[in-house]
Write a protein that holds these residues in place. Structure first.
Motif, PDB file in Angstrom:
ATOM      1  N   PRO A  68       0.829  -1.207   0.000  1.00 19.18           N
ATOM      2  CA  PRO A  68       0.000   0.000   0.000  1.00 19.18           C
ATOM      3  C   PRO A  68       0.865   1.259   0.000  1.00 19.18           C
ATOM      4  CG  PRO A  68      -0.060  -1.040   2.154  1.00 19.18           C
ATOM      5  CD  PRO A  68       0.689  -1.958   1.233  1.00 19.18           C
ATOM      6  N   PRO A  69       0.340   2.348  -0.551  1.00 22.86           N
ATOM      7  CA  PRO A  69       1.120   3.594  -0.586  1.00 22.86           C
ATOM      8  C   PRO A  69       1.300   4.176   0.802  1.00 22.86           C
ATOM      9  CG  PRO A  69      -1.112   4.000  -1.308  1.00 22.86           C
ATOM     10  CD  PRO A  69      -0.986   2.519  -1.118  1.00 22.86           C
ATOM     11  N   ARG A  70       2.281   5.049   0.913  1.00 22.41           N
ATOM     12  CA  ARG A  70       2.515   5.761   2.168  1.00 22.41           C
ATOM     13  C   ARG A  70       1.393   6.784   2.337  1.00 22.41           C
ATOM     14  NH1 ARG A  70       8.057   8.430   2.175  1.00 22.41           N
ATOM     15  NH2 ARG A  70       7.289   8.493   0.084  1.00 22.41           N
ATOM     16  N   PRO A  71       0.877   6.933   3.551  1.00 22.12           N
ATOM     17  CA  PRO A  71      -0.218   7.878   3.755  1.00 22.12           C
ATOM     18  C   PRO A  71       0.213   9.333   3.560  1.00 22.12           C
ATOM     19  CG  PRO A  71       0.144   6.544   5.729  1.00 22.12           C
ATOM     20  CD  PRO A  71       1.213   6.223   4.772  1.00 22.12           C
TER      21      PRO A  71
ATOM     22  N   PHE B 110      -0.814  -1.238  17.172  1.00 25.16           N
ATOM     23  CA  PHE B 110      -2.175  -1.572  16.751  1.00 25.16           C
ATOM     24  C   PHE B 110      -2.419  -1.017  15.358  1.00 25.16           C
ATOM     25  CE2 PHE B 110      -2.196   2.333  19.158  1.00 25.16           C
ATOM     26  CZ  PHE B 110      -2.993   3.204  18.440  1.00 25.16           C
ATOM     27  N   MET B 111      -3.469  -1.513  14.724  1.00 28.65           N
ATOM     28  CA  MET B 111      -3.833  -1.055  13.386  1.00 28.65           C
ATOM     29  C   MET B 111      -5.031  -0.112  13.492  1.00 28.65           C
ATOM     30  SD  MET B 111      -1.651  -2.544  11.408  1.00 28.65           S
ATOM     31  CE  MET B 111      -2.284  -2.247   9.796  1.00 28.65           C
ATOM     32  N   VAL B 112      -4.961   0.992  12.746  1.00 28.72           N
ATOM     33  CA  VAL B 112      -6.122   1.868  12.582  1.00 28.72           C
ATOM     34  C   VAL B 112      -6.654   1.532  11.194  1.00 28.72           C
ATOM     35  CG1 VAL B 112      -6.959   4.232  12.426  1.00 28.72           C
ATOM     36  CG2 VAL B 112      -5.162   3.670  14.057  1.00 28.72           C
ATOM     37  N   ASN B 113      -7.839   0.932  11.156  1.00 25.13           N
ATOM     38  CA  ASN B 113      -8.428   0.455   9.908  1.00 25.13           C
ATOM     39  C   ASN B 113      -8.982   1.597   9.062  1.00 25.13           C
ATOM     40  OD1 ASN B 113      -7.949  -2.325  10.544  1.00 25.13           O
ATOM     41  ND2 ASN B 113      -9.616  -2.156  12.027  1.00 25.13           N
ATOM     42  N   THR B 114      -9.441   1.260   7.866  1.00 27.17           N
ATOM     43  CA  THR B 114      -9.953   2.266   6.936  1.00 27.17           C
ATOM     44  C   THR B 114     -11.203   2.972   7.464  1.00 27.17           C
ATOM     45  OG1 THR B 114     -11.170   0.552   5.746  1.00 27.17           O
ATOM     46  CG2 THR B 114      -8.993   1.163   4.892  1.00 27.17           C
ATOM     47  N   ASP B 115     -11.917   2.332   8.376  1.00 28.61           N
ATOM     48  CA  ASP B 115     -13.091   2.971   8.986  1.00 28.61           C
ATOM     49  C   ASP B 115     -12.745   3.691  10.288  1.00 28.61           C
ATOM     50  OD1 ASP B 115     -12.625   0.777  10.583  1.00 28.61           O
ATOM     51  OD2 ASP B 115     -14.710   0.083  10.598  1.00 28.61           O
ATOM     52  N   GLY B 116     -11.463   3.650  10.701  1.00 32.99           N
ATOM     53  CA  GLY B 116     -11.013   4.322  11.915  1.00 32.99           C
ATOM     54  C   GLY B 116     -11.013   3.438  13.152  1.00 32.99           C
TER      55      GLY B 116
ATOM     56  N   ALA C   8      -4.492   8.161   1.530  1.00 28.84           N
ATOM     57  CA  ALA C   8      -3.449   8.235   0.509  1.00 28.84           C
ATOM     58  C   ALA C   8      -3.599   9.557  -0.239  1.00 28.84           C
ATOM     59  CB  ALA C   8      -3.593   7.062  -0.458  1.00 28.84           C
ATOM     60  N   LYS C   9      -2.645   9.848  -1.122  1.00 26.98           N
ATOM     61  CA  LYS C   9      -2.687  11.084  -1.905  1.00 26.98           C
ATOM     62  C   LYS C   9      -3.962  11.198  -2.732  1.00 26.98           C
ATOM     63  CE  LYS C   9       2.273  11.742  -2.456  1.00 26.98           C
ATOM     64  NZ  LYS C   9       3.396  11.714  -3.410  1.00 26.98           N
ATOM     65  N   ASP C  10      -4.465  10.059  -3.211  1.00 28.03           N
ATOM     66  CA  ASP C  10      -5.668  10.088  -4.046  1.00 28.03           C
ATOM     67  C   ASP C  10      -6.964  10.130  -3.237  1.00 28.03           C
ATOM     68  OD1 ASP C  10      -5.752   7.533  -3.043  1.00 28.03           O
ATOM     69  OD2 ASP C  10      -5.739   6.527  -4.988  1.00 28.03           O
ATOM     70  N   GLY C  11      -6.844  10.149  -1.898  1.00 26.74           N
ATOM     71  CA  GLY C  11      -8.019  10.285  -1.037  1.00 26.74           C
ATOM     72  C   GLY C  11      -8.626   8.985  -0.547  1.00 26.74           C
ATOM     73  N   THR C  12      -8.026   7.862  -0.888  1.00 26.57           N
ATOM     74  CA  THR C  12      -8.554   6.582  -0.411  1.00 26.57           C
ATOM     75  C   THR C  12      -8.065   6.323   1.011  1.00 26.57           C
ATOM     76  OG1 THR C  12      -6.685   5.404  -1.378  1.00 26.57           O
ATOM     77  CG2 THR C  12      -8.687   5.523  -2.710  1.00 26.57           C
ATOM     78  N   PRO C  13      -8.950   5.841   1.878  1.00 31.05           N
ATOM     79  CA  PRO C  13      -8.530   5.552   3.260  1.00 31.05           C
ATOM     80  C   PRO C  13      -7.583   4.355   3.286  1.00 31.05           C
ATOM     81  CG  PRO C  13     -10.839   4.974   2.929  1.00 31.05           C
ATOM     82  CD  PRO C  13     -10.370   5.586   1.658  1.00 31.05           C
ATOM     83  N   LEU C  14      -6.642   4.399   4.231  1.00 32.99           N
ATOM     84  CA  LEU C  14      -5.632   3.343   4.352  1.00 32.99           C
ATOM     85  C   LEU C  14      -5.652   2.732   5.743  1.00 32.99           C
ATOM     86  CD1 LEU C  14      -2.563   5.190   2.800  1.00 32.99           C
ATOM     87  CD2 LEU C  14      -3.932   3.428   1.699  1.00 32.99           C
ATOM     88  N   LYS C  15      -5.254   1.456   5.815  1.00 35.10           N
ATOM     89  CA  LYS C  15      -5.050   0.768   7.092  1.00 35.10           C
ATOM     90  C   LYS C  15      -3.603   1.032   7.499  1.00 35.10           C
ATOM     91  CE  LYS C  15      -5.648  -3.790   9.140  1.00 35.10           C
ATOM     92  NZ  LYS C  15      -6.067  -5.179   8.906  1.00 35.10           N
ATOM     93  N   VAL C  16      -3.399   1.600   8.706  1.00 38.25           N
ATOM     94  CA  VAL C  16      -2.061   2.010   9.130  1.00 38.25           C
ATOM     95  C   VAL C  16      -1.745   1.478  10.521  1.00 38.25           C
ATOM     96  CG1 VAL C  16      -0.612   4.008   9.654  1.00 38.25           C
ATOM     97  CG2 VAL C  16      -2.170   4.094   7.730  1.00 38.25           C
ATOM     98  N   LYS C  17      -0.491   1.061  10.695  1.00 41.52           N
ATOM     99  CA  LYS C  17      -0.009   0.585  11.996  1.00 41.52           C
ATOM    100  C   LYS C  17       0.429   1.779  12.837  1.00 41.52           C
ATOM    101  CE  LYS C  17       2.898  -3.142  13.514  1.00 41.52           C
ATOM    102  NZ  LYS C  17       3.986  -4.048  13.113  1.00 41.52           N
ATOM    103  N   GLN C  18       0.033   1.800  14.096  1.00 40.27           N
ATOM    104  CA  GLN C  18       0.398   2.853  15.031  1.00 40.27           C
ATOM    105  C   GLN C  18       1.150   2.244  16.209  1.00 40.27           C
ATOM    106  OE1 GLN C  18      -0.259   5.761  13.162  1.00 40.27           O
ATOM    107  NE2 GLN C  18      -0.794   6.601  15.117  1.00 40.27           N
ATOM    108  N   ASN C  19       2.053   2.999  16.785  1.00 38.95           N
ATOM    109  CA  ASN C  19       2.771   2.595  17.995  1.00 38.95           C
ATOM    110  C   ASN C  19       2.470   3.607  19.081  1.00 38.95           C
ATOM    111  OD1 ASN C  19       4.220   0.337  16.859  1.00 38.95           O
ATOM    112  ND2 ASN C  19       5.362   1.861  15.720  1.00 38.95           N
TER     113      ASN C  19
END
Length: 163
Positions: A39-42, A82-88, A122-133
């Protein structure tokens, strides 16, 4: 990043060069991620509702110091991922470096209790699943000193000094 290497007429040129170079590097990294199927970098990272200050209020407002940790005087900092999913929503909560004595379980409980975050995009506006610490500190309160005992000890010392 935009920073100045030296003062003078060349500052603007140097800033533009540095900014262009960092953008080119980011674009190369993004194309490499795409080629690898990752996946692209947020462009926008996840945010806790209300920001970091509100997250701290939430954590320390719902925090319960584990009894085992209190009894054994356990203090320190642990790290939760933890992961922050595309829905938050928050999922896949794990302790990366823990303290034991119930502290790890308490940190996991707190993170699972969190409300939905604003997701990353992402740059194109699509929500991404991201790992947080997230680091969480466990610190025991200083034992309360008995003011009366302290005052009476001072009086005794004064009396001994007078004699």
């Amino acid at each position: 990043r935009d920073f100045c290497l030296s003062r003078g007429l060349g500052d603007v040129y140097k800033r533009q060069t540095i900014t262009k170079a960092s953008e080119e590097t980011k674009n190369k990294q993004d194309s490499m991620l795409k080629a690898l199927g990752l996946p692209p970098r947020p462009a926008v990272y996840p945010v806790y509702p209300g920001g970091t200050a509100e997250m701290h209020k939430f954590i320390y407002g719902n925090f319960v110091y584990p009894a085992k940790a209190k009894e054994n005087g356990i203090q320190g900092r642990l790290y939760v991922t933890f992961m922050v999913n595309t829905d938050g929503s928050v999922s896949d909560v794990k302790v990366v470096r823990g303290l034991g004595y119930g502290c790890d379980e308490e940190a996991i409980r707190l993170v699972k209790l969190m409300p939905n975050w604003t997701p990353a995009y992402a740059k194109d506006g699509t929500p991404l699943k991201v790992k947080q610490n997230l680091p969480i500190s466990f610190k025991l309160a200083a034992p309360e000193q008995n003011v009366e005992t302290e005052q009476s000890e001072k009086k005794k010392e004064k009396k001994k000094a007078k004699k």
